[in-house]
Design a protein around this motif. Structure first.
Motif, PDB file in Angstrom:
ATOM      1  N   ARG A  43      10.031  45.317 -22.782  1.00  0.00           N
ATOM      2  CA  ARG A  43      10.601  46.432 -23.532  1.00  0.00           C
ATOM      3  C   ARG A  43       9.727  46.649 -24.753  1.00  0.00           C
ATOM      4  NH1 ARG A  43      16.910  44.578 -23.121  1.00  0.00           N
ATOM      5  NH2 ARG A  43      16.934  44.531 -20.853  1.00  0.00           N
ATOM      6  N   ASP A  95      17.468  48.880 -27.634  1.00  0.00           N
ATOM      7  CA  ASP A  95      17.357  49.012 -26.178  1.00  0.00           C
ATOM      8  C   ASP A  95      17.642  50.441 -25.726  1.00  0.00           C
ATOM      9  OD1 ASP A  95      16.653  46.349 -25.827  1.00  0.00           O
ATOM     10  OD2 ASP A  95      18.693  45.705 -25.341  1.00  0.00           O
ATOM     11  N   ILE A  96      18.638  51.091 -26.312  1.00  0.00           N
ATOM     12  CA  ILE A  96      18.949  52.483 -25.968  1.00  0.00           C
ATOM     13  C   ILE A  96      17.767  53.377 -26.330  1.00  0.00           C
ATOM     14  CG2 ILE A  96      20.418  54.473 -26.532  1.00  0.00           C
ATOM     15  CD1 ILE A  96      22.691  52.317 -27.034  1.00  0.00           C
ATOM     16  N   ALA A  99      14.952  52.721 -23.831  1.00  0.00           N
ATOM     17  CA  ALA A  99      15.271  53.255 -22.501  1.00  0.00           C
ATOM     18  C   ALA A  99      15.162  54.776 -22.486  1.00  0.00           C
ATOM     19  CB  ALA A  99      16.670  52.811 -22.084  1.00  0.00           C
ATOM     20  N   ALA A 100      15.674  55.431 -23.522  1.00  0.00           N
ATOM     21  CA  ALA A 100      15.583  56.896 -23.596  1.00  0.00           C
ATOM     22  C   ALA A 100      14.119  57.330 -23.674  1.00  0.00           C
ATOM     23  CB  ALA A 100      16.367  57.419 -24.798  1.00  0.00           C
ATOM     24  N   LEU A 103      12.668  57.176 -20.265  1.00  0.00           N
ATOM     25  CA  LEU A 103      13.149  58.280 -19.431  1.00  0.00           C
ATOM     26  C   LEU A 103      12.431  59.586 -19.759  1.00  0.00           C
ATOM     27  CD1 LEU A 103      16.992  57.604 -19.351  1.00  0.00           C
ATOM     28  CD2 LEU A 103      15.388  57.431 -17.431  1.00  0.00           C
ATOM     29  N   ALA A 160      19.075  60.041 -23.814  1.00  0.00           N
ATOM     30  CA  ALA A 160      19.906  59.005 -24.443  1.00  0.00           C
ATOM     31  C   ALA A 160      21.272  58.924 -23.773  1.00  0.00           C
ATOM     32  CB  ALA A 160      20.051  59.284 -25.934  1.00  0.00           C
ATOM     33  N   CYS A 163      21.617  56.949 -20.540  1.00  0.00           N
ATOM     34  CA  CYS A 163      21.703  55.491 -20.665  1.00  0.00           C
ATOM     35  C   CYS A 163      23.162  55.017 -20.619  1.00  0.00           C
ATOM     36  CB  CYS A 163      21.056  55.025 -21.968  1.00  0.00           C
ATOM     37  SG  CYS A 163      19.285  55.383 -22.047  1.00  0.00           S
ATOM     38  N   ALA A 165      25.327  54.213 -22.865  1.00  0.00           N
ATOM     39  CA  ALA A 165      25.449  52.960 -23.601  1.00  0.00           C
ATOM     40  C   ALA A 165      25.910  53.130 -25.043  1.00  0.00           C
ATOM     41  CB  ALA A 165      24.101  52.236 -23.576  1.00  0.00           C
ATOM     42  N   CYS A 181      24.875  52.391 -30.676  1.00  0.00           N
ATOM     43  CA  CYS A 181      25.438  51.500 -29.649  1.00  0.00           C
ATOM     44  C   CYS A 181      26.962  51.413 -29.752  1.00  0.00           C
ATOM     45  CB  CYS A 181      24.793  50.119 -29.722  1.00  0.00           C
ATOM     46  SG  CYS A 181      25.121  49.239 -31.260  1.00  0.00           S
TER      47      CYS A 181
END
Length: 189
Positions: A43, A95-96, A99-100, A103, A160, A163, A165, A181
């Motif tokens: 990550r 992490d969000i 991840a976004a 993506l 976002a 995700c 999340a 989060c």
């Protein structure tokens, strides 16, 4: 020499059972991506701050483990730039964000507008705007306000939200997306 066909467990039956077990235990092609991902899972987060001029490009998680020094670097980078107060950021928010970013398939770093906010900064911002929450998740190190020049607020918010999340706020007039989060929710346009 013994006759293979007459013994209760023949060599051929034993080899056949072994082959069946080996085939059952072998990963299928559909599972290959999962195995490959686990063997090299990382990550990474890339950001810059227009307020401080700092840049951050760090791998903060490798194969299931957060990297302590990289997390400390992220915490420092996401500090309240007005007071220089540092808070341990909630890693779920990082992490969000990561991840976004993945993506969105961009190489451009996020522009960090706001990460951690001290109570003093949050109170000052609240006195100047009705859009700042009294108990903002920024106070807990659980939120970030971000911008990308190459992606719209809508694109960032959809990534976002995908995700599933945390909270995602779209601020089109100010050209940024809030990611946190906290509970899953969406607001703004």
């Amino acid at each position: 020499m013994t006759d293979d066909t007459s013994s209760s467990i023949s060599r051929r039956a034993l080899l056949g059972a072994f082959a069946a077990t080996a085939l059952t235990a072998a990963p299928t092609y559909s599972n290959a991506a999962g195995f490959l991902r686990r063997s090299g899972d990382i990550r990474r987060i890339k950001m810059y701050s227009g307020r401080t001029g700092e840049r951050l490009d760090t791998i903060y998680w490798v194969e299931g483990e957060y990297i302590k020094d990289a997390v400390a670097e992220i915490n420092h980078f996401m500090r309240d730039w007005r007071t220089n107060d540092i808070k341990n950021m909630d890693l779920r928010t990082i992490d969000i964000m990561a991840a976004a970013h993945n993506l969105l398939d961009v190489n451009e770093p996020y522009l960090l507008l706001s990460g951690y906010r001290s109570p003093k900064t949050n109170a000052m911002l609240r006195s100047n705007s009705s859009g700042v929450a009294r108990n903002s998740l920024h106070l807990q190190g659980q939120a970030a306000d971000l911008r990308l020049a190459s992606r719209s607020v809508g694109q960032m918010a959809r990534a976002a939200a995908a995700c599933r999340a945390g909270g995602v706020g779209s601020y089109s007039r100010s050209n940024f997306v809030h990611m946190d989060c906290g509970p899953i929710r969406n607001w703004g346009r």
